[in-house]
Design an enzyme around this catalytic site. Sequence first.
Site: not given
Length: 476
Positions: A128, A382, A447
């Site tokens: 990374c 949710t 989301e």
Amino acid sequence: MSVSADGLASSCSCRVCSVCQKTLCDKEADICIPGHYTPGPSSFIPEHEIIEAWSVEPWPVDPHTELLLAEFCSPSGRLDHLTQVMGLHPHYLQSFLRSQVYLLRRDGPLPLHYRHYIAIMAAARHQCWFLVSLHIQEFYRLGVCSDWLHGLKHANQKLRNLNDLNKILAHRPWLITKEHIENLVKTGEHSWSLAELVHAVVLLAHFHALASFVFGSGINPETPTPTSTYCSCEINGNNQPEQDVLLSSSPESELECLMERMKRLQEEKEEEEATEEEMFTRFEKEKEESLLVGSGVFNDKVTLSSRVSRFVEDDSFGYQDFARQGEDNPPTFRAQDYSWEDHGFSLVNRLYSDIGLLLDEKFRTVCDLTYYNMASHEGVDTSMLRRALFNYVHCMYGIRYDDYDYGEVNQLLERSLKVYIKTVTCYPERTTRRMYDSYWHQFRHSEKVHVNLLLMEARMQAELLYTLRAITQYMT
């Protein structure tokens, strides 16, 4: 001889991208990211959506968080790309910044330059460069031991001794034992105190998991140059992850189908609880099925860029499935025997004051985070979906919750989403735009960023649980 982006002299060497097989020269192309490059903080998320999230007035963070944001600004007054993307969820960002600033800049067992070097070591395990480069800059800013940046072999022996723990924690944390802990705290003049080791472990887990978020959210490098190369190819080639025929035929039916499954599961749970034996069987089934997710996709070896590989030893050591077929597998980690709430929290907070409180707040924030909507539907609970995402990561790491019905995972997480989860969690550097686009077609980008936050925190907690359990066993 050329000078790399971090200012260190290095010899120019050509390499072949493991994704597109294109020959790249380090001197001309330092960055190779799977997926299509687009301007802005993320190559997956339209820039205007991120800008709009930050333009909300009043900005929903407290004054303390505003000070932390100012602390993270570059001299130009700009926040880094990672922080901008995370800002899609400002309440989570507050918890994240509080814990990260505490880990890196506030009082603690480790000196500041150790902290940033450990961040570099952790991020390098997943190639990374985004995180590696940020902490190289921070290391330079401190103005000490700059020769360590030539590579791990130039660091002091104490940090080099951390390498084995770093690689195991990053790829196979279930292999960590009390002997690993003993080897670090009983090495003479290069030994680690338990307080120092806990600080180091939290840093390692934090940056392993953060690398998953960086790749899963398509975070762009801070300073792309005209010579930087971005791969537009995809790892899977024509072998696109499988999807249910129903889901692939209509994105809208995908959403409706998911909501219907959630409703049905809730009704079944209210009518009749699964037996303990059924719960165990469903966990074992899910654990074994996770072996098949992405099967064959991750067999090839990725060649590390020289500017990252200098911080990595034993680069052939990588993720292997917890439950490998035909082999003696480690025993399942039963959460009731060693949980974060009952065991890990108190240990880490005792050895490294207050970090347990900050981590606990972060874990709770991401798991409780909800806007009560799914795509275009409002007023939706949710919680079932969020728990399925978190527990699926732990299932892949061999962690089982006796009170959770793993049958919900198979009902709620389609195969393309499982492939994405496994990639982001276990092989983050191989995440592609196609994988990101392959699931939840009707959902907002925010989301999907929430999904990545859940995956990141689930992974971090799993790494901490295995290591803190080993430290507890060593202490007793």
